[in-house]
Design an enzyme around this catalytic site. Structure first.
Site, PDB file in Angstrom:
ATOM      1  N   GLY A  95     -10.514  17.237  -0.433  1.00 29.68           N
ATOM      2  CA  GLY A  95      -9.554  16.146  -0.229  1.00 29.68           C
ATOM      3  C   GLY A  95      -9.114  15.572  -1.568  1.00 29.68           C
ATOM      4  N   ASN A  96      -8.495  14.404  -1.554  1.00 32.89           N
ATOM      5  CA  ASN A  96      -8.126  13.740  -2.813  1.00 32.89           C
ATOM      6  C   ASN A  96      -8.168  12.232  -2.598  1.00 32.89           C
ATOM      7  OD1 ASN A  96      -5.381  12.774  -2.001  1.00 32.89           O
ATOM      8  ND2 ASN A  96      -5.061  14.971  -1.732  1.00 32.89           N
ATOM      9  N   HIS A  97      -7.827  11.482  -3.665  1.00 26.87           N
ATOM     10  CA  HIS A  97      -8.036  10.026  -3.647  1.00 26.87           C
ATOM     11  C   HIS A  97      -6.874   9.225  -3.057  1.00 26.87           C
ATOM     12  CE1 HIS A  97     -11.688  10.494  -5.882  1.00 26.87           C
ATOM     13  NE2 HIS A  97     -11.065  11.220  -6.804  1.00 26.87           N
ATOM     14  N   ALA A 113      -0.207  13.102  -0.689  1.00 29.95           N
ATOM     15  CA  ALA A 113      -0.827  13.984  -1.684  1.00 29.95           C
ATOM     16  C   ALA A 113      -1.413  15.162  -0.908  1.00 29.95           C
ATOM     17  CB  ALA A 113      -1.903  13.240  -2.442  1.00 29.95           C
TER      18      ALA A 113
END
Ligand code: PMT
Length: 398
Positions: free
Chosen positions: A206-208, A274
Protein backbone atom coordinates in the site's frame (compact mmCIF):
# COMPACT_ATOMS: atom_id res chain seq x y z
CA UNK A 1 -22.29 38.89 -4.52
CA UNK A 2 -23.17 39.16 -0.83
CA UNK A 3 -26.89 39.84 -1.27
CA UNK A 4 -28.87 37.60 1.07
CA UNK A 5 -25.72 36.01 2.59
CA UNK A 6 -25.94 35.34 6.31
CA UNK A 7 -22.71 36.50 7.92
CA UNK A 8 -21.85 35.85 11.55
CA UNK A 9 -19.22 38.38 12.58
CA UNK A 10 -17.05 37.60 15.60
CA UNK A 11 -15.25 40.60 17.11
CA UNK A 12 -12.36 40.12 19.55
CA UNK A 13 -10.30 42.43 21.77
CA UNK A 14 -8.03 44.43 19.51
CA UNK A 15 -7.72 48.13 18.74
CA UNK A 16 -8.76 47.21 15.18
CA UNK A 17 -12.23 46.37 16.58
CA UNK A 18 -13.28 49.94 15.69
CA UNK A 19 -13.17 48.82 12.03
CA UNK A 20 -15.92 46.27 12.84
CA UNK A 21 -18.45 49.14 12.71
CA UNK A 22 -17.34 50.09 9.19
CA UNK A 23 -17.32 46.44 8.20
CA UNK A 24 -20.88 45.81 9.44
CA UNK A 25 -22.11 48.94 7.67
CA UNK A 26 -20.43 47.91 4.41
CA UNK A 27 -21.78 44.34 4.64
CA UNK A 28 -25.33 45.60 5.20
CA UNK A 29 -24.89 47.94 2.20
CA UNK A 30 -23.89 44.89 0.13
CA UNK A 31 -27.22 43.27 1.06
CA UNK A 32 -25.88 40.76 3.61
CA UNK A 33 -27.63 39.87 6.86
CA UNK A 34 -25.21 40.29 9.77
CA UNK A 35 -25.29 39.01 13.34
CA UNK A 36 -22.47 39.91 15.71
CA UNK A 37 -20.86 38.04 18.60
CA UNK A 38 -18.16 39.63 20.72
CA UNK A 39 -15.69 38.56 23.34
CA UNK A 40 -15.75 40.35 26.69
CA UNK A 41 -12.44 42.06 25.78
CA UNK A 42 -13.87 43.40 22.50
CA UNK A 43 -16.39 45.46 24.52
CA UNK A 44 -13.48 47.60 25.79
CA UNK A 45 -12.78 48.67 22.20
CA UNK A 46 -16.27 49.04 20.68
CA UNK A 47 -19.70 49.05 22.25
CA UNK A 48 -22.20 46.26 21.56
CA UNK A 49 -24.82 49.01 21.14
CA UNK A 50 -22.98 50.38 18.08
CA UNK A 51 -22.77 46.97 16.42
CA UNK A 52 -26.36 46.03 17.38
CA UNK A 53 -27.63 49.28 15.86
CA UNK A 54 -25.66 48.85 12.63
CA UNK A 55 -26.43 45.14 12.23
CA UNK A 56 -30.08 45.52 13.34
CA UNK A 57 -29.68 42.43 15.52
CA UNK A 58 -28.88 42.07 19.23
CA UNK A 59 -25.19 41.37 19.86
CA UNK A 60 -24.33 38.15 21.74
CA UNK A 61 -21.46 38.07 24.22
CA UNK A 62 -22.21 35.54 26.96
CA UNK A 63 -22.52 31.80 26.79
CA UNK A 64 -24.65 31.97 29.96
CA UNK A 65 -26.65 34.96 31.14
CA UNK A 66 -28.73 34.77 34.33
CA UNK A 67 -30.90 31.70 33.67
CA UNK A 68 -30.52 31.59 29.87
CA UNK A 69 -28.03 29.76 27.65
CA UNK A 70 -26.96 31.11 24.24
CA UNK A 71 -27.53 28.46 21.60
CA UNK A 72 -24.08 28.50 20.03
CA UNK A 73 -24.84 25.51 17.78
CA UNK A 74 -27.76 27.27 16.13
CA UNK A 75 -25.74 30.47 15.54
CA UNK A 76 -23.09 28.46 13.69
CA UNK A 77 -25.78 26.72 11.65
CA UNK A 78 -27.62 29.94 10.82
CA UNK A 79 -24.58 31.46 9.13
CA UNK A 80 -23.44 30.96 5.53
CA UNK A 81 -20.00 32.05 6.73
CA UNK A 82 -18.45 32.94 10.07
CA UNK A 83 -16.06 35.88 9.88
CA UNK A 84 -13.77 36.76 12.80
CA UNK A 85 -12.47 40.32 12.38
CA UNK A 86 -10.37 41.42 14.11
CA UNK A 87 -8.90 38.15 15.37
CA UNK A 88 -6.66 38.92 18.35
CA UNK A 89 -3.55 36.93 19.17
CA UNK A 90 -5.30 35.59 22.28
CA UNK A 91 -8.38 34.25 20.46
CA UNK A 92 -6.19 32.97 17.60
CA UNK A 93 -4.17 30.81 20.00
CA UNK A 94 -7.30 29.56 21.76
CA UNK A 95 -8.86 28.58 18.43
CA UNK A 96 -5.73 26.68 17.43
CA UNK A 97 -5.78 24.83 20.75
CA UNK A 98 -9.52 24.14 20.59
CA UNK A 99 -10.29 26.03 23.83
CA UNK A 100 -13.88 26.93 24.52
CA UNK A 101 -14.14 29.48 27.35
CA UNK A 102 -16.49 32.02 25.74
CA UNK A 103 -19.43 32.21 23.34
CA UNK A 104 -17.34 33.15 20.29
CA UNK A 105 -15.09 30.11 20.72
CA UNK A 106 -18.05 27.80 21.32
CA UNK A 107 -19.65 29.03 18.09
CA UNK A 108 -16.34 28.65 16.21
CA UNK A 109 -15.87 25.06 17.38
CA UNK A 110 -19.41 24.05 16.49
CA UNK A 111 -19.73 26.02 13.22
CA UNK A 112 -20.64 23.89 10.19
CA UNK A 113 -20.14 26.80 7.76
CA UNK A 114 -16.80 28.03 6.33
CA UNK A 115 -14.82 30.26 8.70
CA UNK A 116 -12.80 33.29 7.58
CA UNK A 117 -10.21 34.73 9.97
CA UNK A 118 -8.79 38.26 9.81
CA UNK A 119 -5.91 38.57 12.30
CA UNK A 120 -4.74 41.84 13.81
CA UNK A 121 -1.86 42.30 16.25
CA UNK A 122 1.53 43.86 16.80
CA UNK A 123 4.27 42.75 14.40
CA UNK A 124 6.39 41.00 17.05
CA UNK A 125 3.39 38.99 18.24
CA UNK A 126 2.48 38.14 14.63
CA UNK A 127 6.00 36.90 13.93
CA UNK A 128 6.44 34.95 17.19
CA UNK A 129 7.04 31.22 16.50
CA UNK A 130 4.02 30.34 18.67
CA UNK A 131 1.74 32.51 16.51
CA UNK A 132 3.30 31.10 13.31
CA UNK A 133 2.58 27.57 14.54
CA UNK A 134 -0.97 28.47 15.58
CA UNK A 135 -1.60 29.99 12.14
CA UNK A 136 -0.38 26.80 10.46
CA UNK A 137 -2.78 24.81 12.64
CA UNK A 138 -5.70 27.09 11.78
CA UNK A 139 -4.91 26.83 8.05
CA UNK A 140 -4.68 23.05 8.29
CA UNK A 141 -8.14 23.03 9.93
CA UNK A 142 -9.53 24.53 6.71
CA UNK A 143 -10.03 28.13 7.87
CA UNK A 144 -9.79 30.86 5.21
CA UNK A 145 -7.26 33.52 6.15
CA UNK A 146 -7.32 37.16 5.08
CA UNK A 147 -3.65 38.14 5.50
CA UNK A 148 -2.50 40.96 7.78
CA UNK A 149 -1.38 44.17 6.10
CA UNK A 150 1.76 46.26 6.45
CA UNK A 151 1.45 49.74 7.96
CA UNK A 152 1.21 51.75 11.14
CA UNK A 153 0.37 49.65 14.19
CA UNK A 154 -1.31 50.62 17.47
CA UNK A 155 2.12 50.60 19.14
CA UNK A 156 3.20 53.44 16.85
CA UNK A 157 5.63 51.11 15.09
CA UNK A 158 5.37 50.29 11.39
CA UNK A 159 5.28 46.71 10.15
CA UNK A 160 3.12 43.65 9.53
CA UNK A 161 0.07 43.00 11.67
CA UNK A 162 -2.59 45.54 10.67
CA UNK A 163 -6.05 44.11 10.13
CA UNK A 164 -7.05 44.05 6.45
CA UNK A 165 -9.30 46.95 5.47
CA UNK A 166 -13.08 46.32 5.25
CA UNK A 167 -12.94 46.54 1.40
CA UNK A 168 -10.32 43.75 1.31
CA UNK A 169 -12.46 41.61 3.62
CA UNK A 170 -15.54 42.20 1.49
CA UNK A 171 -13.60 41.25 -1.66
CA UNK A 172 -12.44 38.01 0.05
CA UNK A 173 -16.03 37.23 1.12
CA UNK A 174 -17.30 37.88 -2.41
CA UNK A 175 -14.78 35.39 -3.82
CA UNK A 176 -16.25 32.73 -1.50
CA UNK A 177 -18.99 30.85 -3.24
CA UNK A 178 -18.33 32.65 -6.54
CA UNK A 179 -18.46 29.27 -8.25
CA UNK A 180 -21.73 28.23 -6.61
CA UNK A 181 -23.88 26.55 -9.27
CA UNK A 182 -21.18 26.92 -11.99
CA UNK A 183 -21.04 23.12 -12.39
CA UNK A 184 -24.79 22.49 -12.27
CA UNK A 185 -25.67 19.64 -14.62
CA UNK A 186 -22.04 18.40 -14.81
CA UNK A 187 -21.03 14.92 -13.72
CA UNK A 188 -17.66 14.53 -11.99
CA UNK A 189 -15.58 11.47 -11.16
CA UNK A 190 -12.88 11.71 -8.47
CA UNK A 191 -10.46 9.10 -7.16
CA UNK A 192 -8.93 9.36 -3.69
CA UNK A 193 -6.83 7.38 -1.25
CA UNK A 194 -4.36 4.54 -1.67
CA UNK A 195 -4.85 1.12 -3.19
CA UNK A 196 -4.04 -2.12 -1.36
CA UNK A 197 -2.54 -4.93 -3.44
CA UNK A 198 -2.98 -8.17 -1.57
CA UNK A 199 -0.01 -10.50 -1.07
CA UNK A 200 -1.90 -13.02 1.07
CA UNK A 201 -5.03 -12.82 3.29
CA UNK A 202 -3.21 -10.65 5.89
CA UNK A 203 -0.63 -8.61 3.95
CA UNK A 204 -0.73 -6.02 1.21
CA UNK A 205 1.36 -3.48 -0.69
CA UNK A 206 0.00 0.00 0.00
CA UNK A 207 1.08 3.63 0.42
CA UNK A 208 0.60 6.59 2.76
CA UNK A 209 -2.28 8.33 0.97
CA UNK A 210 -4.98 9.37 3.46
CA UNK A 211 -7.59 10.31 0.84
CA UNK A 212 -7.81 13.89 2.18
CA UNK A 213 -6.80 15.62 -1.07
CA UNK A 214 -9.20 13.68 -3.30
CA UNK A 215 -12.08 13.96 -0.83
CA UNK A 216 -11.54 17.76 -0.61
CA UNK A 217 -11.74 17.98 -4.42
CA UNK A 218 -14.88 15.84 -4.53
CA UNK A 219 -16.50 18.08 -1.91
CA UNK A 220 -15.52 21.27 -3.75
CA UNK A 221 -16.89 19.99 -7.08
CA UNK A 222 -20.12 19.10 -5.26
CA UNK A 223 -20.25 22.59 -3.66
CA UNK A 224 -20.05 24.05 -7.19
CA UNK A 225 -23.08 22.02 -8.27
CA UNK A 226 -21.58 18.90 -9.88
CA UNK A 227 -22.99 15.44 -9.36
CA UNK A 228 -19.96 13.62 -7.95
CA UNK A 229 -18.92 9.96 -7.92
CA UNK A 230 -16.01 9.40 -5.55
CA UNK A 231 -14.02 6.19 -6.06
CA UNK A 232 -12.34 5.81 -2.70
CA UNK A 233 -9.50 3.46 -1.84
CA UNK A 234 -9.12 1.97 1.67
CA UNK A 235 -8.62 4.91 4.07
CA UNK A 236 -8.47 5.03 7.84
CA UNK A 237 -9.64 8.67 8.19
CA UNK A 238 -13.37 9.17 8.58
CA UNK A 239 -14.84 11.74 6.21
CA UNK A 240 -18.18 13.49 5.92
CA UNK A 241 -19.23 12.41 2.43
CA UNK A 242 -22.76 13.86 2.36
CA UNK A 243 -24.07 14.39 -1.16
CA UNK A 244 -21.39 12.29 -2.89
CA UNK A 245 -21.93 8.91 -4.51
CA UNK A 246 -19.14 6.82 -3.02
CA UNK A 247 -17.73 3.62 -4.54
CA UNK A 248 -15.37 1.84 -2.14
CA UNK A 249 -12.53 -0.13 -3.72
CA UNK A 250 -9.39 -1.86 -2.48
CA UNK A 251 -7.03 -2.61 -5.37
CA UNK A 252 -5.83 -0.76 -8.49
CA UNK A 253 -7.77 -3.22 -10.60
CA UNK A 254 -11.02 -2.54 -8.71
CA UNK A 255 -10.40 1.23 -9.03
CA UNK A 256 -9.75 0.76 -12.77
CA UNK A 257 -13.09 -1.00 -13.32
CA UNK A 258 -15.04 1.47 -11.13
CA UNK A 259 -13.58 4.45 -13.02
CA UNK A 260 -14.06 2.94 -16.46
CA UNK A 261 -17.70 2.11 -15.63
CA UNK A 262 -18.42 5.70 -14.56
CA UNK A 263 -16.30 7.52 -17.15
CA UNK A 264 -18.64 7.41 -20.14
CA UNK A 265 -21.15 9.67 -18.34
CA UNK A 266 -18.44 11.88 -16.78
CA UNK A 267 -17.74 15.49 -17.78
CA UNK A 268 -14.84 16.10 -15.40
CA UNK A 269 -12.54 13.38 -14.00
CA UNK A 270 -9.92 14.12 -11.34
CA UNK A 271 -7.52 11.29 -10.51
CA UNK A 272 -6.08 12.17 -7.09
CA UNK A 273 -5.63 8.61 -5.81
CA UNK A 274 -2.18 7.15 -5.21
CA UNK A 275 -2.55 3.98 -7.25
CA UNK A 276 -0.04 1.13 -6.93
CA UNK A 277 1.99 0.68 -10.11
CA UNK A 278 2.67 -3.01 -9.37
CA UNK A 279 0.69 -5.81 -7.76
CA UNK A 280 1.71 -9.36 -6.77
CA UNK A 281 1.49 -11.67 -9.79
CA UNK A 282 -0.08 -14.32 -7.56
CA UNK A 283 -2.02 -13.79 -4.32
CA UNK A 284 -1.33 -16.58 -1.84
CA UNK A 285 -4.62 -18.15 -0.66
CA UNK A 286 -3.19 -18.80 2.86
CA UNK A 287 -0.95 -16.70 5.10
CA UNK A 288 2.64 -17.04 3.86
CA UNK A 289 4.79 -18.70 6.55
CA UNK A 290 8.19 -17.40 7.57
CA UNK A 291 10.74 -19.97 6.38
CA UNK A 292 13.59 -18.77 4.18
CA UNK A 293 16.18 -16.12 5.11
CA UNK A 294 15.18 -14.13 2.08
CA UNK A 295 12.11 -14.29 -0.08
CA UNK A 296 11.26 -12.93 -3.50
CA UNK A 297 7.93 -12.00 -4.94
CA UNK A 298 7.05 -11.41 -8.60
CA UNK A 299 5.06 -8.27 -9.28
CA UNK A 300 3.13 -7.37 -12.41
CA UNK A 301 2.05 -3.96 -13.67
CA UNK A 302 -1.37 -2.66 -12.63
CA UNK A 303 -3.61 -1.05 -15.25
CA UNK A 304 -2.89 2.68 -15.60
CA UNK A 305 -6.29 4.20 -14.91
CA UNK A 306 -5.45 7.77 -15.93
CA UNK A 307 -3.86 6.62 -19.16
CA UNK A 308 -6.81 4.38 -20.03
CA UNK A 309 -9.25 7.28 -19.51
CA UNK A 310 -6.93 9.53 -21.55
CA UNK A 311 -7.16 7.07 -24.44
CA UNK A 312 -10.94 6.99 -24.48
CA UNK A 313 -11.81 10.58 -23.57
CA UNK A 314 -13.85 12.64 -26.02
CA UNK A 315 -13.34 16.34 -26.76
CA UNK A 316 -16.14 17.19 -24.32
CA UNK A 317 -14.55 15.44 -21.33
CA UNK A 318 -11.93 17.02 -19.08
CA UNK A 319 -9.29 14.78 -17.52
CA UNK A 320 -7.17 15.95 -14.59
CA UNK A 321 -4.24 13.91 -13.30
CA UNK A 322 -1.95 14.30 -10.31
CA UNK A 323 1.81 13.88 -10.30
CA UNK A 324 3.56 13.11 -7.02
CA UNK A 325 7.26 13.73 -7.54
CA UNK A 326 10.49 13.78 -5.58
CA UNK A 327 12.82 15.23 -8.27
CA UNK A 328 12.68 16.95 -11.71
CA UNK A 329 9.17 17.87 -10.70
CA UNK A 330 8.06 20.19 -13.51
CA UNK A 331 9.62 18.04 -16.23
CA UNK A 332 8.02 14.85 -14.88
CA UNK A 333 4.61 16.48 -14.47
CA UNK A 334 4.68 17.82 -18.05
CA UNK A 335 5.72 14.44 -19.37
CA UNK A 336 2.84 12.74 -17.47
CA UNK A 337 0.44 15.34 -18.93
CA UNK A 338 1.50 14.30 -22.45
CA UNK A 339 1.92 10.56 -21.94
CA UNK A 340 -1.43 10.08 -20.22
CA UNK A 341 -3.27 12.47 -22.56
CA UNK A 342 -4.63 14.48 -19.62
CA UNK A 343 -5.86 18.08 -19.98
CA UNK A 344 -4.57 19.30 -16.64
CA UNK A 345 -1.80 17.94 -14.39
CA UNK A 346 -1.56 18.90 -10.70
CA UNK A 347 1.94 18.55 -9.32
CA UNK A 348 2.82 18.08 -5.66
CA UNK A 349 6.38 17.48 -4.56
CA UNK A 350 7.49 15.51 -1.51
CA UNK A 351 10.37 18.00 -1.27
CA UNK A 352 7.94 20.74 -0.13
CA UNK A 353 7.30 20.48 3.59
CA UNK A 354 3.60 20.18 4.38
CA UNK A 355 2.84 18.83 0.89
CA UNK A 356 1.74 15.38 -0.27
CA UNK A 357 0.66 12.34 1.74
CA UNK A 358 -1.30 12.40 4.96
CA UNK A 359 -0.86 16.10 5.85
CA UNK A 360 -3.79 18.51 6.17
CA UNK A 361 -2.00 20.89 3.83
CA UNK A 362 -0.62 20.71 0.30
CA UNK A 363 1.37 22.86 -2.12
CA UNK A 364 0.62 22.39 -5.80
CA UNK A 365 1.46 23.71 -9.25
CA UNK A 366 -0.96 23.22 -12.13
CA UNK A 367 -0.08 22.69 -15.81
CA UNK A 368 -2.45 22.38 -18.73
CA UNK A 369 -2.16 21.19 -22.31
CA UNK A 370 -2.56 24.72 -23.67
CA UNK A 371 0.70 25.69 -21.97
CA UNK A 372 -0.93 27.27 -18.90
CA UNK A 373 1.02 27.06 -15.62
CA UNK A 374 0.08 28.29 -12.14
CA UNK A 375 1.98 28.01 -8.85
CA UNK A 376 0.14 28.06 -5.53
CA UNK A 377 1.28 28.57 -1.91
CA UNK A 378 1.01 26.00 0.86
CA UNK A 379 -2.67 25.84 1.86
CA UNK A 380 -5.16 23.56 3.60
CA UNK A 381 -6.25 20.72 1.31
CA UNK A 382 -9.69 22.39 1.21
CA UNK A 383 -8.00 25.58 -0.05
CA UNK A 384 -5.97 23.63 -2.62
CA UNK A 385 -9.18 21.91 -3.80
CA UNK A 386 -10.75 25.36 -4.32
CA UNK A 387 -7.76 26.48 -6.41
CA UNK A 388 -7.90 23.32 -8.53
CA UNK A 389 -11.65 23.59 -9.10
CA UNK A 390 -11.28 27.33 -9.93
CA UNK A 391 -8.64 26.34 -12.49
CA UNK A 392 -10.94 23.67 -13.97
CA UNK A 393 -13.87 26.10 -14.21
CA UNK A 394 -11.72 28.72 -15.92
CA UNK A 395 -10.29 26.10 -18.28
CA UNK A 396 -13.67 24.85 -19.43
CA UNK A 397 -15.18 28.38 -19.46
CA UNK A 398 -18.44 27.49 -17.68
O1 PMT B 1 -4.43 11.25 -0.04
P1 PMT B 1 -3.58 12.33 0.62
O2 PMT B 1 -2.88 11.83 1.87
O3 PMT B 1 -4.36 13.61 0.86
O4 PMT B 1 -2.39 12.69 -0.37
C1 PMT B 1 -2.67 13.28 -1.60
C2 PMT B 1 -1.80 12.70 -2.71
C3 PMT B 1 -0.34 13.00 -2.43
C4 PMT B 1 -1.99 11.19 -2.81
C5 PMT B 1 -2.27 13.37 -4.05
O5 PMT B 1 -2.11 14.76 -3.93
C6 PMT B 1 -1.48 12.87 -5.24
O6 PMT B 1 -0.43 13.35 -5.59
N1 PMT B 1 -2.04 11.81 -5.91
C7 PMT B 1 -1.36 11.11 -7.02
C8 PMT B 1 -0.31 10.20 -6.48
C9 PMT B 1 0.33 9.35 -7.54
O7 PMT B 1 0.10 8.18 -7.58
O8 PMT B 1 1.05 10.02 -8.41
P2 PMT B 1 1.79 9.33 -9.69
O9 PMT B 1 2.69 10.42 -10.16
O10 PMT B 1 2.39 8.02 -9.29
O11 PMT B 1 0.61 9.06 -10.69
C10 PMT B 1 0.26 9.96 -11.73
C11 PMT B 1 -1.21 9.90 -12.01
O12 PMT B 1 -1.54 8.62 -12.54
C12 PMT B 1 -2.12 10.10 -10.81
O13 PMT B 1 -3.22 10.88 -11.21
C13 PMT B 1 -2.57 8.68 -10.44
O14 PMT B 1 -3.85 8.68 -9.82
C14 PMT B 1 -2.57 8.00 -11.81
N2 PMT B 1 -2.31 6.56 -11.81
C15 PMT B 1 -1.13 6.04 -11.36
C16 PMT B 1 -0.90 4.68 -11.43
C17 PMT B 1 -1.90 3.84 -11.99
N3 PMT B 1 -1.75 2.53 -12.06
N4 PMT B 1 -3.04 4.38 -12.44
C18 PMT B 1 -3.26 5.70 -12.37
O15 PMT B 1 -4.30 6.19 -12.78
Amino acid sequence: MLKGKKILLGVTGSIAAYKAALLVRALIKEGAEVKVIMTEAAKSFISPLTLATLSKHPVSVDLFKEDTWANHVMLGRWADIMLVAPLSCNTLSKMAAGLCDNLLLAVYLSATCPVMLVPAMDEDMWKHPATRKNMETLVSHGNIIVPVENGELASGLFGEGRMAEPETIIAALSRQGKNEGRLNGKKALVTAGPTYEHIDPVRFIGNHSSGKMGVAIARELFQCGAEVTLVLGPVSDTFVLDGLKVVHVQSAEEMFYACNRAFEKTDIAVMAAAVADYTPAVVAPEKIKKKEESWQMTLKKTPDILKSLGQKKTGKQLLVGFALETNNERENALSKLQQKNADIMVLNSLRDSGAGFGTDTNKVSVFDRNGGEKYFDLKSKAGVAKDIVDYIIEYIHV
